[in-house]
Design a protein around this motif. Sequence first.
Motif, PDB file in Angstrom:
ATOM      1  N   ILE A 203       0.862  -1.178   0.000  1.00 19.97           N
ATOM      2  CA  ILE A 203       0.000   0.000   0.000  1.00 19.97           C
ATOM      3  C   ILE A 203       0.898   1.228   0.000  1.00 19.97           C
ATOM      4  O   ILE A 203       1.847   1.300   0.781  1.00 19.97           O
ATOM      5  CB  ILE A 203      -0.906   0.035   1.251  1.00 19.97           C
ATOM      6  N   LEU A 204       0.616   2.185  -0.856  1.00 16.13           N
ATOM      7  CA  LEU A 204       1.341   3.449  -0.882  1.00 16.13           C
ATOM      8  C   LEU A 204       0.379   4.535  -0.437  1.00 16.13           C
ATOM      9  O   LEU A 204      -0.683   4.723  -1.039  1.00 16.13           O
ATOM     10  CB  LEU A 204       1.866   3.751  -2.289  1.00 16.13           C
ATOM     11  N   ILE A 205       0.734   5.218   0.635  1.00 14.68           N
ATOM     12  CA  ILE A 205      -0.076   6.321   1.144  1.00 14.68           C
ATOM     13  C   ILE A 205       0.823   7.551   1.211  1.00 14.68           C
ATOM     14  O   ILE A 205       1.850   7.539   1.875  1.00 14.68           O
ATOM     15  CB  ILE A 205      -0.652   6.004   2.541  1.00 14.68           C
ATOM     16  N   ILE A 206       0.423   8.594   0.511  1.00 16.31           N
ATOM     17  CA  ILE A 206       1.203   9.826   0.459  1.00 16.31           C
ATOM     18  C   ILE A 206       0.359  10.961   1.021  1.00 16.31           C
ATOM     19  O   ILE A 206      -0.828  11.068   0.712  1.00 16.31           O
ATOM     20  CB  ILE A 206       1.622  10.155  -0.990  1.00 16.31           C
ATOM     21  N   GLY A 207       0.973  11.798   1.827  1.00 17.96           N
ATOM     22  CA  GLY A 207       0.242  12.941   2.363  1.00 17.96           C
ATOM     23  C   GLY A 207       1.100  13.757   3.298  1.00 17.96           C
ATOM     24  O   GLY A 207       2.206  13.376   3.659  1.00 17.96           O
ATOM     25  N   ARG A 208       0.553  14.879   3.714  1.00 20.22           N
ATOM     26  CA  ARG A 208       1.250  15.774   4.636  1.00 20.22           C
ATOM     27  C   ARG A 208       1.344  15.153   6.024  1.00 20.22           C
ATOM     28  O   ARG A 208       0.615  14.216   6.349  1.00 20.22           O
ATOM     29  CB  ARG A 208       0.507  17.098   4.731  1.00 20.22           C
ATOM     30  N   ALA A 209       2.221  15.704   6.843  1.00 21.47           N
ATOM     31  CA  ALA A 209       2.370  15.263   8.227  1.00 21.47           C
ATOM     32  C   ALA A 209       1.042  15.433   8.974  1.00 21.47           C
ATOM     33  O   ALA A 209       0.316  16.413   8.749  1.00 21.47           O
ATOM     34  CB  ALA A 209       3.463  16.073   8.917  1.00 21.47           C
ATOM     35  N   ASN A 210       0.731  14.485   9.823  1.00 23.41           N
ATOM     36  CA  ASN A 210      -0.488  14.494  10.650  1.00 23.41           C
ATOM     37  C   ASN A 210      -1.776  14.492   9.832  1.00 23.41           C
ATOM     38  O   ASN A 210      -2.799  15.004  10.267  1.00 23.41           O
ATOM     39  CB  ASN A 210      -0.483  15.684  11.618  1.00 23.41           C
ATOM     40  N   ALA A 211      -1.725  13.900   8.647  1.00 21.48           N
ATOM     41  CA  ALA A 211      -2.913  13.832   7.800  1.00 21.48           C
ATOM     42  C   ALA A 211      -3.709  12.548   8.039  1.00 21.48           C
ATOM     43  O   ALA A 211      -4.790  12.395   7.485  1.00 21.48           O
ATOM     44  CB  ALA A 211      -2.520  13.930   6.329  1.00 21.48           C
TER      45      ALA A 211
END
Length: 62
Positions: free
Chosen positions: A15-23
């Motif tokens: 699984i690839l999950i990309i996002g900002r910190a604390n998202a």
Amino acid sequence: MDPSRLRRKFERFRILIIGRANAGKTTILQRVCQTKDNPEIYDSAGKQVRSLSTMIPDSDES
């Protein structure tokens, strides 16, 4: 499709999950995997680089 059938058919998945910190990326991953454990992080060669437990400071350390 029944989740138990999927687990029998596929031993492993990514699984690839990309996002900002604390998202909420770790929360999503924990829900998908039905766990409260922190995920382990591997590089492209399959070598473990770190786990989130080593990245998150203890609450009693200030």
